[in-house]
Design a protein around this motif. Structure first.
Motif, short mmCIF file in Angstrom:
data_model
loop_
_atom_site.label_atom_id
_atom_site.label_comp_id
_atom_site.label_asym_id
_atom_site.label_seq_id
_atom_site.Cartn_x
_atom_site.Cartn_y
_atom_site.Cartn_z
N PHE A 91 41.92 16.67 -39.30
CA PHE A 91 41.49 16.45 -37.93
C PHE A 91 40.10 15.84 -37.92
N ASP A 92 39.86 14.99 -36.94
CA ASP A 92 38.54 14.36 -36.81
C ASP A 92 37.60 15.16 -35.92
N VAL A 93 38.17 15.80 -34.89
CA VAL A 93 37.37 16.54 -33.91
C VAL A 93 38.03 17.90 -33.68
N PHE A 94 37.20 18.91 -33.49
CA PHE A 94 37.68 20.26 -33.17
C PHE A 94 37.11 20.67 -31.83
N LEU A 95 37.99 20.92 -30.85
CA LEU A 95 37.59 21.43 -29.54
C LEU A 95 38.07 22.88 -29.45
N ALA A 97 37.99 27.03 -28.19
CA ALA A 97 37.83 27.80 -26.96
C ALA A 97 36.59 28.69 -27.03
N ASP A 98 35.88 28.64 -28.15
CA ASP A 98 34.56 29.26 -28.25
C ASP A 98 33.67 28.37 -29.11
N VAL A 99 32.41 28.69 -29.15
CA VAL A 99 31.49 27.87 -29.94
C VAL A 99 31.29 28.46 -31.33
N ALA A 100 31.77 29.68 -31.54
CA ALA A 100 31.55 30.36 -32.82
C ALA A 100 32.29 29.69 -33.97
N TYR A 101 33.55 29.34 -33.76
CA TYR A 101 34.32 28.71 -34.84
C TYR A 101 33.71 27.37 -35.27
N PRO A 102 33.34 26.47 -34.34
CA PRO A 102 32.69 25.23 -34.76
C PRO A 102 31.38 25.49 -35.52
N SER A 115 26.51 17.12 -34.17
CA SER A 115 27.57 16.75 -33.22
C SER A 115 27.99 17.92 -32.32
N LEU A 116 27.53 19.12 -32.62
CA LEU A 116 27.97 20.32 -31.90
C LEU A 116 27.59 20.25 -30.41
N ILE A 117 28.57 20.51 -29.56
CA ILE A 117 28.33 20.55 -28.12
C ILE A 117 29.04 21.76 -27.51
N VAL A 118 28.50 22.25 -26.39
CA VAL A 118 29.23 23.20 -25.53
C VAL A 118 29.71 22.36 -24.36
N LEU A 233 32.91 32.67 -22.31
CA LEU A 233 33.77 31.79 -23.11
C LEU A 233 33.12 30.42 -23.20
N GLU A 234 32.12 30.31 -24.07
CA GLU A 234 31.46 29.02 -24.30
C GLU A 234 32.34 28.19 -25.22
N GLN A 235 32.89 27.12 -24.70
CA GLN A 235 33.82 26.31 -25.47
C GLN A 235 33.09 25.17 -26.16
N GLY A 236 33.19 25.14 -27.49
CA GLY A 236 32.41 24.19 -28.27
C GLY A 236 33.25 23.14 -28.96
N GLY A 237 32.65 21.99 -29.17
CA GLY A 237 33.30 20.90 -29.89
C GLY A 237 32.42 20.40 -31.02
N VAL A 238 33.05 19.88 -32.06
CA VAL A 238 32.31 19.39 -33.21
C VAL A 238 33.12 18.32 -33.93
N ILE A 239 32.41 17.44 -34.63
CA ILE A 239 33.05 16.40 -35.44
C ILE A 239 33.13 16.89 -36.88
N MET A 240 34.29 16.73 -37.49
CA MET A 240 34.47 17.18 -38.87
C MET A 240 33.80 16.21 -39.85
#
Length: 284
Positions: A91-95, A97-102, A115-118, A233-240
């Motif tokens: 996967f290129d991007v991970f969205l 449902a929380d920010v902890a996993y990213p 690249s980390l965003i909420v 529930l802070e939903q976070g995204g990140v680039i792998m």
């Protein structure tokens, strides 16, 4: 002799007209085709299942702004994706449902820290089908004590942030032990919602974003949990780190912060840090 002199200009004019017409016809076709821009790159996105409907709208708008980039989403539980990404899932991007996993992926060097965003704040609601005899809108959490409620669906808290939020809310209202033996776990929040929709469960604690989508909007009633009854529930995204399309991924995450995207997210009752003030009914 006169006839030959008369025919030559006519034939010449006719040939000129035909050739000119052919040129105009063939020239018009490439102009039409050039309006269709084929994507040059495709990015794959591991997306939390609460995004199942809203992300489709976001991707449509993103393609309007970036026709050269195609986005291919796969939906599931954030914890399951985390385990897959630990094993270098492509996967290129991970969205999440929380920010902890990213953040954990960043800590292990598997994702790009800058690249980390909420991108949004999620919400949970108690949801029943329209044919359920329980007045969930009036009774709220007490609905779970009703004799007609045999099964309560939530996402598996072992790997789904929405499941963890549901479990926390049940403890907050000191009702978890009363209902524990009636809880059924969905692999992710979308499956928990499906359990209630299909009748496999009588009531569910699910993501409000799913209840607003067309698939469920007219099928049930809901009671929103107060925001202080479960962790944000802070939903976070990140680039792998393994992506070969970093530029395209950055464009996509940047778009998630755009006004266009925020308007879409808000229509599905997502909010942003500091904005989560809604405890009452959720607007359709």
């Amino acid at each position: 002799m006169r006839i030959q002199q008369f025919r030559a200009p006519v034939i010449g004019a006719f040939l000129l007209l035909v050739l000119t017409g052919c040129d105009q016809f063939t020239d018009s076709r490439p102009v039409q085709n050039s309006a269709i821009v084929e994507p040059k790159v495709t990015i794959s996105v591991a997306a939390a299942s609460d995004l199942k409907y809203v992300l489709e709208e976001i991707i449509t708008e993103f393609r309007q702004a970036h026709p050269e980039i195609a986005v291919k989403p796969t939906y599931g539980s954030s914890g399951s994706f985390y385990s897959q990404l630990l094993n270098k899932a492509p996967f290129d991007v991970f969205l999440s449902a929380d920010v902890a996993y990213p953040q954990q992926l960043i800590d292990q060097g598997l994702a790009i820290s800058e690249s980390l965003i909420v991108y949004a704040m999620g919400r949970i609601v108690l949801w029943v089908r329209n044919d359920c005899p329980v007045d969930v809108e009036r009774e709220g959490i007490a609905s779970l004590r009703s004799a007609s409620i045999k099964k309560i669906a939530i996402a598996n808290p072992q790997h789904a942030p929405y499941g963890k939020a549901a479990e926390a809310a049940l403890y907050h209202f000191d009702i978890y032990e009363e209902v524990e033996d009636r809880i059924v776990f969905g692999e992710n929040i979308a499956q928990a919602a499906q359990f209630v929709e299909s009748g496999a469960a009588d009531i569910g604690i699910i993501a409000v974003s799913l209840t607003i989508a067309d698939a469920l909007r007219e099928k049930g009633r809901q009671w929103p949990f107060p925001k202080d009854s479960y962790p944000p529930l802070e939903q976070g995204g990140v680039i792998m780190s393994t992506t070969q399309e970093r530029g395209a991924c950055e464009a996509f995450l940047k778009f998630l912060g755009s006004d266009v995207c925020r308007d879409i997210l808000k229509r599905y009752a997502f909010s942003y840090p500091g904005e989560m003030t809604l405890d009452g009914p959720v607007a359709p």
